[in-house]
Each structure stands twice: as C-alpha cells, then as structure tokens.
Design a protein around this motif. Structure first.
Motif, PDB file in Angstrom:
ATOM      1  N   MET A   1       0.842  -1.198   0.000  1.00 26.23           N
ATOM      2  CA  MET A   1       0.000   0.000   0.000  1.00 26.23           C
ATOM      3  C   MET A   1       0.872   1.242   0.000  1.00 26.23           C
ATOM      4  O   MET A   1       1.823   1.332   0.770  1.00 26.23           O
ATOM      5  N   GLN A   2       0.532   2.184  -0.832  1.00 28.19           N
ATOM      6  CA  GLN A   2       1.233   3.457  -0.874  1.00 28.19           C
ATOM      7  C   GLN A   2       0.208   4.576  -0.894  1.00 28.19           C
ATOM      8  O   GLN A   2      -0.972   4.368  -1.127  1.00 28.19           O
ATOM      9  N   GLY A   3       0.670   5.796  -0.660  1.00 29.45           N
ATOM     10  CA  GLY A   3      -0.222   6.946  -0.699  1.00 29.45           C
ATOM     11  C   GLY A   3      -0.947   7.150   0.616  1.00 29.45           C
ATOM     12  O   GLY A   3      -0.460   6.804   1.692  1.00 29.45           O
ATOM     13  N   LYS A   4      -2.135   7.691   0.542  1.00 33.57           N
ATOM     14  CA  LYS A   4      -2.923   8.036   1.725  1.00 33.57           C
ATOM     15  C   LYS A   4      -3.779   6.838   2.124  1.00 33.57           C
ATOM     16  O   LYS A   4      -4.606   6.354   1.352  1.00 33.57           O
ATOM     17  N   VAL A   5      -3.599   6.368   3.373  1.00 33.44           N
ATOM     18  CA  VAL A   5      -4.232   5.137   3.836  1.00 33.44           C
ATOM     19  C   VAL A   5      -5.128   5.429   5.026  1.00 33.44           C
ATOM     20  O   VAL A   5      -4.749   6.150   5.952  1.00 33.44           O
TER      21      VAL A   5
ATOM     22  N   ALA B   1      -8.607   0.535  16.351  1.00 33.48           N
ATOM     23  CA  ALA B   1      -8.335   0.168  17.752  1.00 33.48           C
ATOM     24  C   ALA B   1      -7.253   1.088  18.325  1.00 33.48           C
ATOM     25  O   ALA B   1      -7.349   2.300  18.177  1.00 33.48           O
ATOM     26  N   THR B   2      -6.223   0.527  18.925  1.00 28.66           N
ATOM     27  CA  THR B   2      -5.200   1.350  19.563  1.00 28.66           C
ATOM     28  C   THR B   2      -4.036   1.700  18.632  1.00 28.66           C
ATOM     29  O   THR B   2      -3.027   2.241  19.080  1.00 28.66           O
ATOM     30  N   GLY B   3      -4.168   1.394  17.345  1.00 27.07           N
ATOM     31  CA  GLY B   3      -3.247   1.928  16.350  1.00 27.07           C
ATOM     32  C   GLY B   3      -2.045   1.084  15.978  1.00 27.07           C
ATOM     33  O   GLY B   3      -1.186   1.541  15.214  1.00 27.07           O
ATOM     34  N   GLU B   4      -1.968  -0.157  16.457  1.00 27.00           N
ATOM     35  CA  GLU B   4      -0.771  -0.958  16.192  1.00 27.00           C
ATOM     36  C   GLU B   4      -0.570  -1.254  14.702  1.00 27.00           C
ATOM     37  O   GLU B   4       0.557  -1.261  14.213  1.00 27.00           O
ATOM     38  N   TYR B   5      -1.665  -1.496  13.982  1.00 25.86           N
ATOM     39  CA  TYR B   5      -1.523  -1.805  12.560  1.00 25.86           C
ATOM     40  C   TYR B   5      -1.026  -0.571  11.790  1.00 25.86           C
ATOM     41  O   TYR B   5      -0.122  -0.683  10.944  1.00 25.86           O
ATOM     42  N   LEU B   6      -1.588   0.587  12.100  1.00 27.13           N
ATOM     43  CA  LEU B   6      -1.131   1.810  11.431  1.00 27.13           C
ATOM     44  C   LEU B   6       0.332   2.097  11.778  1.00 27.13           C
ATOM     45  O   LEU B   6       1.099   2.555  10.923  1.00 27.13           O
ATOM     46  N   GLU B   7       0.701   1.851  13.013  1.00 28.86           N
ATOM     47  CA  GLU B   7       2.102   2.044  13.401  1.00 28.86           C
ATOM     48  C   GLU B   7       3.010   1.087  12.631  1.00 28.86           C
ATOM     49  O   GLU B   7       4.127   1.462  12.233  1.00 28.86           O
ATOM     50  N   ALA B   8       2.544  -0.131  12.393  1.00 23.12           N
ATOM     51  CA  ALA B   8       3.338  -1.081  11.609  1.00 23.12           C
ATOM     52  C   ALA B   8       3.508  -0.583  10.175  1.00 23.12           C
ATOM     53  O   ALA B   8       4.583  -0.727   9.574  1.00 23.12           O
ATOM     54  N   LEU B   9       2.459   0.016   9.617  1.00 23.07           N
ATOM     55  CA  LEU B   9       2.574   0.597   8.272  1.00 23.07           C
ATOM     56  C   LEU B   9       3.566   1.755   8.267  1.00 23.07           C
ATOM     57  O   LEU B   9       4.342   1.922   7.313  1.00 23.07           O
ATOM     58  N   ARG B  10       3.561   2.535   9.323  1.00 21.85           N
ATOM     59  CA  ARG B  10       4.524   3.636   9.423  1.00 21.85           C
ATOM     60  C   ARG B  10       5.951   3.096   9.442  1.00 21.85           C
ATOM     61  O   ARG B  10       6.854   3.666   8.820  1.00 21.85           O
ATOM     62  N   ASP B  11       6.149   1.995  10.160  1.00 19.90           N
ATOM     63  CA  ASP B  11       7.481   1.383  10.207  1.00 19.90           C
ATOM     64  C   ASP B  11       7.934   0.911   8.830  1.00 19.90           C
ATOM     65  O   ASP B  11       9.142   0.785   8.579  1.00 19.90           O
ATOM     66  N   LEU B  12       6.967   0.638   7.959  1.00 21.20           N
ATOM     67  CA  LEU B  12       7.293   0.212   6.589  1.00 21.20           C
ATOM     68  C   LEU B  12       7.531   1.401   5.657  1.00 21.20           C
ATOM     69  O   LEU B  12       7.769   1.219   4.466  1.00 21.20           O
ATOM     70  N   GLY B  13       7.451   2.608   6.197  1.00 26.22           N
ATOM     71  CA  GLY B  13       7.736   3.796   5.399  1.00 26.22           C
ATOM     72  C   GLY B  13       6.528   4.576   4.932  1.00 26.22           C
ATOM     73  O   GLY B  13       6.666   5.519   4.153  1.00 26.22           O
ATOM     74  N   MET B  14       5.337   4.202   5.399  1.00 19.04           N
ATOM     75  CA  MET B  14       4.126   4.939   5.036  1.00 19.04           C
ATOM     76  C   MET B  14       3.826   5.968   6.128  1.00 19.04           C
ATOM     77  O   MET B  14       3.849   5.632   7.313  1.00 19.04           O
ATOM     78  N   HIS B  15       3.534   7.184   5.729  1.00 19.21           N
ATOM     79  CA  HIS B  15       3.373   8.237   6.731  1.00 19.21           C
ATOM     80  C   HIS B  15       2.068   9.011   6.603  1.00 19.21           C
ATOM     81  O   HIS B  15       1.711   9.740   7.529  1.00 19.21           O
ATOM     82  N   ASN B  16       1.356   8.866   5.510  1.00 19.35           N
ATOM     83  CA  ASN B  16       0.085   9.586   5.354  1.00 19.35           C
ATOM     84  C   ASN B  16      -1.044   8.662   5.807  1.00 19.35           C
ATOM     85  O   ASN B  16      -1.767   8.075   4.998  1.00 19.35           O
ATOM     86  N   LEU B  17      -1.184   8.524   7.131  1.00 20.15           N
ATOM     87  CA  LEU B  17      -2.057   7.512   7.725  1.00 20.15           C
ATOM     88  C   LEU B  17      -3.138   8.157   8.574  1.00 20.15           C
ATOM     89  O   LEU B  17      -2.876   9.097   9.335  1.00 20.15           O
ATOM     90  N   THR B  18      -4.347   7.613   8.455  1.00 21.87           N
ATOM     91  CA  THR B  18      -5.487   8.095   9.239  1.00 21.87           C
ATOM     92  C   THR B  18      -6.241   6.886   9.794  1.00 21.87           C
ATOM     93  O   THR B  18      -6.333   5.851   9.134  1.00 21.87           O
ATOM     94  N   GLY B  19      -6.779   7.038  10.995  1.00 22.73           N
ATOM     95  CA  GLY B  19      -7.579   5.979  11.584  1.00 22.73           C
ATOM     96  C   GLY B  19      -8.949   6.476  11.992  1.00 22.73           C
ATOM     97  O   GLY B  19      -9.135   7.674  12.251  1.00 22.73           O
ATOM     98  N   ILE B  20      -9.896   5.562  12.048  1.00 25.22           N
ATOM     99  CA  ILE B  20     -11.223   5.821  12.596  1.00 25.22           C
ATOM    100  C   ILE B  20     -11.497   4.736  13.630  1.00 25.22           C
ATOM    101  O   ILE B  20     -11.323   3.558  13.349  1.00 25.22           O
ATOM    102  N   GLU B  21     -11.927   5.152  14.813  1.00 26.06           N
ATOM    103  CA  GLU B  21     -12.164   4.203  15.891  1.00 26.06           C
ATOM    104  C   GLU B  21     -13.306   4.705  16.768  1.00 26.06           C
ATOM    105  O   GLU B  21     -13.345   5.878  17.140  1.00 26.06           O
ATOM    106  N   TYR B  22     -14.235   3.799  17.079  1.00 24.33           N
ATOM    107  CA  TYR B  22     -15.429   4.157  17.845  1.00 24.33           C
ATOM    108  C   TYR B  22     -15.139   4.258  19.341  1.00 24.33           C
ATOM    109  O   TYR B  22     -15.777   5.032  20.049  1.00 24.33           O
TER     110      TYR B  22
END
Length: 210
Positions: A1-5, A11-32
C-alpha cells in the motif's frame, strides 16, 4: 500500500504504526472506542477520528487505500459503509478487508456454535457469493480472496459445542487460544482449511472501479 491510507476500526493503532514502520506516513484511523483513540494518539501520535466512517465526513476521492480488519461485520449498515468508502476512495484505489465467512468448513460443521457468528457483536454474515454481488453492485471489483490458516475458530467453536452438551468447564476450558497445546493440535486443521480454501476467515482485496 502506498499513498494516503485509512484504517476503519483501528483500535489502539498498532496496525497503522506497523505501516509507518514500513515507510508509510500519510495515515489516518477511525475508531469508535474513545479510550482506544486516546491510546493511538498518545502512544503513536496517530491521526485518529473518534466515531464512525459516516460521521468523519472525509473528502471525496481522497484515499489510495482503505483497510478494515474484522470490522465490516460490526457495522449497522454494510451497504451504507461501502457506499461511503466508494465515495472517499480515489478511482482505482484498493479496499482491503477481513471478515468471517459462513461458507467456511468450520461454520458448516459447528453450525450455531461457530465462533464466527459472535452474536450479538456481529450484525452480519457474508457468504462469498453475496459478498461478490454486493461489492459489484456498489462499484467495486473483487480482485482476490485469501483464506486464513489460523486455528482459532476451530478451537473456540469446539469449546462452545462442548459447553452446550454439558461438558465440565475444566475440560472445555482447555479449548482456548491461550492454550499452546490447543493451538498446536488444531494448527494442521487450520492450515489444511486455508490450503483448500474453506476456512472461516477470509481476506478480500477489492478495487474501486474507474
């Protein structure tokens, strides 16, 4: 995945943080869950919207990829959610999601005791044909379906079945994913179900049609 994700149900953001570790930085989350949002923001400094997809009012054609990991079955209206996803995704962008599948062999064997139902936490089930037709009707092309190799649902479903017939908690309690012996015993079944494309958890890749 590249670009805006975007990840829905981050949840508590671990998956997005893992994507950041892979070099992705334009990341957004939604959590209830507000507590989970706070952890994602404070621990990982993530941009997380508290609420659901509709209430976020995200811009049209703004994301290159959306991820939902075992979240679609929890929403009140999958159709409404998919329509909103289609609106915010760029043409040709990808939608990656995982869901339980009632077409799986474990669901057919354990029936009402199948762990994938998780009533009342899960509002909907998605047979493969229904899922394919729903995605097509809402402007998506289903590109790939992958079948999980994990044995979790086999273990917990058996636990539910044993409890239903009055087996003691001392014995039924052994069938738990925290028990490494149960995981080891059922891992071959999970692997075979994945290889033969009949496991009860699937990962789907869909693309917004141009």
């Amino acid at each position: 995945m590249q670009g805006k994700v975007l990840e829905i149900g981050c949840a508590t953001g671990e998956y997005l943080e893992a994507l950041r570790d892979l070099g992705m930085h334009n990341l957004t989350g939604i959590e209830y869950n507000p507590k989970a949002c706070d952890i994602a923001r404070q621990r990982y400094n993530l941009d997380v919207w508290e609420g659901d997809l509709q209430s976020a009012h995200l811009p049209e054609n703004s994301f290159d990829a959306v991820v939902m990991r075992h979240a679609l079955e929890h929403v009140a209206s999958p159709t409404q959610t998919l329509r909103e996803l289609h609106r915010i995704l760029k043409p040709g962008a990808k939608f990656f999601f995982s869901i339980p599948s009632p077409d799986g062999l474990d669901a057919k064997i354990f029936k009402q005791f199948w762990h994938g139902y998780e009533i009342p936490r899960h509002f909907f089930g998605f047979p493969l044909k229904t899922l394919h037709n729903m995605l097509a009707a809402l402007g998506f092309e289903q590109e790939k379906v992958e079948f999980s190799f994990v044995p979790n649902d086999w273990i917990i479903s058996l636990k539910y079945l044993l409890e239903s017939i009055g087996v003691s908690q001392k014995i039924s309690g052994l069938f738990d994913i925290s028990n490494p012996f149960a995981l080891a015993a059922f891992l071959p079944i999970g692997i075979l179900a994945g290889l033969f494309r009949c496991s009860g958890r699937i990962r789907v890749t869909a693309r917004k049609r141009d």
